[in-house]
Design a protein around this motif. Structure first.
Motif, PDB file in Angstrom:
ATOM      1  N   SER A   1       0.833  -1.199   0.000  1.00 12.95           N
ATOM      2  CA  SER A   1       0.000   0.000   0.000  1.00 12.95           C
ATOM      3  C   SER A   1       0.865   1.245   0.000  1.00 12.95           C
ATOM      4  CB  SER A   1      -1.010   0.026   1.149  1.00 12.95           C
ATOM      5  OG  SER A   1      -0.601  -0.775   2.217  1.00 12.95           O
ATOM      6  N   VAL A   2       0.193   2.362  -0.272  1.00 17.98           N
ATOM      7  CA  VAL A   2       0.890   3.628  -0.484  1.00 17.98           C
ATOM      8  C   VAL A   2       0.213   4.719   0.322  1.00 17.98           C
ATOM      9  CG1 VAL A   2       1.309   5.402  -2.239  1.00 17.98           C
ATOM     10  CG2 VAL A   2       1.662   3.008  -2.826  1.00 17.98           C
ATOM     11  N   ASP A   3       1.001   5.552   0.950  1.00 22.11           N
ATOM     12  CA  ASP A   3       0.451   6.708   1.662  1.00 22.11           C
ATOM     13  C   ASP A   3       1.455   7.859   1.533  1.00 22.11           C
ATOM     14  OD1 ASP A   3      -1.173   8.304   3.231  1.00 22.11           O
ATOM     15  OD2 ASP A   3      -1.366   6.852   4.869  1.00 22.11           O
ATOM     16  N   PHE A   4       1.021   9.044   1.910  1.00 21.52           N
ATOM     17  CA  PHE A   4       1.897  10.213   1.799  1.00 21.52           C
ATOM     18  C   PHE A   4       1.863  11.044   3.071  1.00 21.52           C
ATOM     19  CE2 PHE A   4       0.974   9.183  -2.618  1.00 21.52           C
ATOM     20  CZ  PHE A   4       2.216   9.335  -3.222  1.00 21.52           C
ATOM     21  N   MET A   5       2.980  11.711   3.332  1.00 19.65           N
ATOM     22  CA  MET A   5       3.032  12.706   4.400  1.00 19.65           C
ATOM     23  C   MET A   5       3.558  13.992   3.788  1.00 19.65           C
ATOM     24  SD  MET A   5       4.631  10.787   7.703  1.00 19.65           S
ATOM     25  CE  MET A   5       4.246  12.099   8.869  1.00 19.65           C
ATOM     26  N   ALA A   6       3.134  15.123   4.342  1.00 17.96           N
ATOM     27  CA  ALA A   6       3.707  16.394   3.921  1.00 17.96           C
ATOM     28  C   ALA A   6       4.375  17.034   5.122  1.00 17.96           C
ATOM     29  CB  ALA A   6       2.626  17.308   3.355  1.00 17.96           C
ATOM     30  N   VAL A   7       5.606  17.429   4.958  1.00 20.82           N
ATOM     31  CA  VAL A   7       6.346  18.059   6.050  1.00 20.82           C
ATOM     32  C   VAL A   7       7.045  19.303   5.520  1.00 20.82           C
ATOM     33  CG1 VAL A   7       6.781  15.875   7.255  1.00 20.82           C
ATOM     34  CG2 VAL A   7       8.444  16.703   5.611  1.00 20.82           C
ATOM     35  N   SER A   8       7.291  20.243   6.406  1.00 20.82           N
ATOM     36  CA  SER A   8       8.156  21.357   6.009  1.00 20.82           C
ATOM     37  C   SER A   8       9.180  21.556   7.109  1.00 20.82           C
ATOM     38  CB  SER A   8       7.351  22.634   5.768  1.00 20.82           C
ATOM     39  OG  SER A   8       6.325  22.757   6.705  1.00 20.82           O
ATOM     40  N   SER A   9      10.369  21.911   6.688  1.00 17.79           N
ATOM     41  CA  SER A   9      11.423  22.100   7.680  1.00 17.79           C
ATOM     42  C   SER A   9      11.908  23.539   7.648  1.00 17.79           C
ATOM     43  CB  SER A   9      12.578  21.139   7.438  1.00 17.79           C
ATOM     44  OG  SER A   9      13.192  21.419   6.218  1.00 17.79           O
ATOM     45  N   TYR A  10      12.105  24.063   8.818  1.00 21.94           N
ATOM     46  CA  TYR A  10      12.605  25.425   8.939  1.00 21.94           C
ATOM     47  C   TYR A  10      13.957  25.373   9.612  1.00 21.94           C
ATOM     48  CZ  TYR A  10       7.704  26.368   8.250  1.00 21.94           C
ATOM     49  OH  TYR A  10       6.439  26.389   7.748  1.00 21.94           O
ATOM     50  N   GLY A  11      14.999  25.672   8.886  1.00 22.69           N
ATOM     51  CA  GLY A  11      16.333  25.738   9.485  1.00 22.69           C
ATOM     52  C   GLY A  11      16.371  26.967  10.374  1.00 22.69           C
ATOM     53  N   SER A  12      16.985  26.849  11.537  1.00 24.32           N
ATOM     54  CA  SER A  12      17.025  28.007  12.427  1.00 24.32           C
ATOM     55  C   SER A  12      18.201  28.917  12.079  1.00 24.32           C
ATOM     56  CB  SER A  12      17.104  27.536  13.882  1.00 24.32           C
ATOM     57  OG  SER A  12      18.168  26.652  14.041  1.00 24.32           O
ATOM     58  N   GLY A  13      18.938  28.562  11.048  1.00 23.29           N
ATOM     59  CA  GLY A  13      19.980  29.468  10.564  1.00 23.29           C
ATOM     60  C   GLY A  13      21.326  29.236  11.197  1.00 23.29           C
ATOM     61  N   THR A  14      21.412  29.517  12.488  1.00 28.60           N
ATOM     62  CA  THR A  14      22.731  29.444  13.119  1.00 28.60           C
ATOM     63  C   THR A  14      23.011  28.088  13.757  1.00 28.60           C
ATOM     64  OG1 THR A  14      21.750  30.456  15.059  1.00 28.60           O
ATOM     65  CG2 THR A  14      22.968  31.905  13.565  1.00 28.60           C
ATOM     66  N   THR A  15      21.953  27.364  14.154  1.00 26.90           N
ATOM     67  CA  THR A  15      22.185  26.059  14.770  1.00 26.90           C
ATOM     68  C   THR A  15      21.870  24.951  13.777  1.00 26.90           C
ATOM     69  OG1 THR A  15      19.979  25.666  15.624  1.00 26.90           O
ATOM     70  CG2 THR A  15      21.426  27.008  16.982  1.00 26.90           C
ATOM     71  N   SER A  16      22.323  23.749  14.112  1.00 32.41           N
ATOM     72  CA  SER A  16      22.131  22.626  13.190  1.00 32.41           C
ATOM     73  C   SER A  16      20.755  21.975  13.319  1.00 32.41           C
ATOM     74  CB  SER A  16      23.211  21.570  13.443  1.00 32.41           C
ATOM     75  OG  SER A  16      23.106  21.105  14.763  1.00 32.41           O
ATOM     76  N   SER A  17      19.995  22.361  14.373  1.00 30.74           N
ATOM     77  CA  SER A  17      18.710  21.720  14.572  1.00 30.74           C
ATOM     78  C   SER A  17      17.573  22.516  13.954  1.00 30.74           C
ATOM     79  CB  SER A  17      18.436  21.498  16.062  1.00 30.74           C
ATOM     80  OG  SER A  17      18.452  22.735  16.711  1.00 30.74           O
ATOM     81  N   GLY A  18      17.198  22.177  12.711  1.00 24.25           N
ATOM     82  CA  GLY A  18      16.067  22.828  12.065  1.00 24.25           C
ATOM     83  C   GLY A  18      14.786  22.301  12.676  1.00 24.25           C
ATOM     84  N   GLN A  19      13.720  23.050  12.556  1.00 23.52           N
ATOM     85  CA  GLN A  19      12.429  22.625  13.075  1.00 23.52           C
ATOM     86  C   GLN A  19      11.632  22.012  11.945  1.00 23.52           C
ATOM     87  OE1 GLN A  19      10.355  24.512  15.984  1.00 23.52           O
ATOM     88  NE2 GLN A  19      12.274  24.350  17.108  1.00 23.52           N
ATOM     89  N   VAL A  20      10.941  20.928  12.239  1.00 22.29           N
ATOM     90  CA  VAL A  20      10.144  20.256  11.219  1.00 22.29           C
ATOM     91  C   VAL A  20       8.684  20.267  11.645  1.00 22.29           C
ATOM     92  CG1 VAL A  20       9.787  18.093   9.968  1.00 22.29           C
ATOM     93  CG2 VAL A  20      12.097  18.781  10.632  1.00 22.29           C
ATOM     94  N   ARG A  21       7.806  20.564  10.687  1.00 15.74           N
ATOM     95  CA  ARG A  21       6.372  20.569  10.979  1.00 15.74           C
ATOM     96  C   ARG A  21       5.664  19.560  10.077  1.00 15.74           C
ATOM     97  NH1 ARG A  21       3.455  26.110  10.187  1.00 15.74           N
ATOM     98  NH2 ARG A  21       3.119  25.262   8.113  1.00 15.74           N
ATOM     99  N   ILE A  22       4.726  18.817  10.646  1.00 12.75           N
ATOM    100  CA  ILE A  22       3.932  17.875   9.862  1.00 12.75           C
ATOM    101  C   ILE A  22       2.709  18.618   9.324  1.00 12.75           C
ATOM    102  CG2 ILE A  22       2.626  15.688   9.924  1.00 12.75           C
ATOM    103  CD1 ILE A  22       5.370  15.013  10.820  1.00 12.75           C
ATOM    104  N   ASN A  23       2.594  18.728   8.011  1.00 13.00           N
ATOM    105  CA  ASN A  23       1.444  19.404   7.403  1.00 13.00           C
ATOM    106  C   ASN A  23       0.345  18.434   7.016  1.00 13.00           C
ATOM    107  OD1 ASN A  23       2.760  21.937   7.565  1.00 13.00           O
ATOM    108  ND2 ASN A  23       3.879  21.456   5.695  1.00 13.00           N
ATOM    109  N   LYS A  24       0.735  17.200   6.720  1.00 10.80           N
ATOM    110  CA  LYS A  24      -0.254  16.150   6.437  1.00 10.80           C
ATOM    111  C   LYS A  24       0.281  14.848   7.003  1.00 10.80           C
ATOM    112  CE  LYS A  24      -2.016  12.996   3.014  1.00 10.80           C
ATOM    113  NZ  LYS A  24      -1.977  11.918   4.021  1.00 10.80           N
ATOM    114  N   ASP A  25      -0.511  14.236   7.861  1.00 10.50           N
ATOM    115  CA  ASP A  25      -0.073  12.989   8.491  1.00 10.50           C
ATOM    116  C   ASP A  25      -0.609  11.792   7.710  1.00 10.50           C
ATOM    117  OD1 ASP A  25       1.016  11.200  10.318  1.00 10.50           O
ATOM    118  OD2 ASP A  25       0.455  12.409  12.048  1.00 10.50           O
ATOM    119  N   LEU A  26      -0.196  10.594   8.114  1.00  6.07           N
ATOM    120  CA  LEU A  26      -0.619   9.372   7.442  1.00  6.07           C
ATOM    121  C   LEU A  26      -2.089   9.070   7.690  1.00  6.07           C
ATOM    122  CD1 LEU A  26       2.379   7.051   8.315  1.00  6.07           C
ATOM    123  CD2 LEU A  26       1.864   8.105   6.110  1.00  6.07           C
ATOM    124  N   GLY A  27      -2.718   8.421   6.712  1.00  5.26           N
ATOM    125  CA  GLY A  27      -4.075   7.939   6.896  1.00  5.26           C
ATOM    126  C   GLY A  27      -4.084   6.497   7.392  1.00  5.26           C
TER     127      GLY A  27
END
Ligand code: IMP
Ligand code: MG
Length: 179
Positions: free
Chosen positions: A60-86
């Motif tokens: 089976s097949v499913d999709f997720m949508a995520v966006s990542s925001y780099g914080s610029g100076t640190t290596s830990s970008g923030q990730v947000r889930i825009n569409k989760d699995l069904g």
């Protein structure tokens, strides 16, 4: 559109050959199982469509949508889930399908997020890998091509939401960024 491309990195034929190899590998590895393919939108949509047609298994097949925001100076970008699995993934063999592994921020987060839901297994198949840019370690099962640190478009990958429909993967001309 083609005029904006500096050079072609991988032709349609080269991609087709490699995707077939990846599909064959997945078919072998998951023999007797019914894996769930999870595409990371939007970049993976073309690769996903071609890859699953090279997999000779019930799946089976499913999709997720995520966006990542780099914080610029640190290596830990923030990730947000825009569409989760069904799908409920507990006890399932989950195959994450990604267009490109760059800093690793997105997949690092996604792997942790999905691992919490108790899948039987979790593996990453990425078409492209840019190891020079890695900030977060990500274990991949298989990558199609390792590429240098250049911005690429086509075969699902975009610049400013365009060029996703190119059948090949190419490097954009520098002047396009300035437009
Ligand atoms: P990461 O979280 O830095 O690994 O970023 C992964 C995401 O960044 C990919 O899924 C792409 O959407 C995007 N990305 C990274 N490099 C490129 C590129 O060369 N061309 C187009 N998109 C890219
Ligand atoms: Mg993108």
């Amino acid at each position: 559109m083609h005029n904006d491309i500096e050079y072609v990195l991988f032709t349609e034929e080269q991609i087709k050959t490699r995707v077939r190899e990846m599909g064959a590998e997945i078919t072998r590895r998951y023999a007797g199982e019914e894996p769930l393919f999870v595409g990371v939108l939007k970049g993976s949509f073309v690769f996903m469509a071609d890859l699953v047609r090279c997999v000779d298994l019930k799946c089976s097949v499913d999709f997720m949508a995520v966006s990542s925001y780099g914080s610029g100076t640190t290596s830990s970008g923030q990730v947000r889930i825009n569409k989760d699995l069904g799908h409920d993934i507990e006890g399932k063999h989950v195959v994450i399908v990604e267009d490109i592994l760059d800093s690793g921020t997105t997949l690092h987060y996604l792997l942790k997020y999905l691992a919490n839901r108790g899948p039987a297994s979790l593996a990453v198949y990425t078409l492209l890998d840019k190891p020079e840019r890695r900030k977060k370690e990500v274990k991949t099962e298989m990558s199609g091509f390792t590429i240098p640190d250049a911005f690429v478009v086509g075969y699902g990958l975009d610049y400013d939401e365009k060029y996703r429909n190119l059948p090949y993967i190419g490097v954009l001309k520098p002047e396009v960024y300035g437009k």
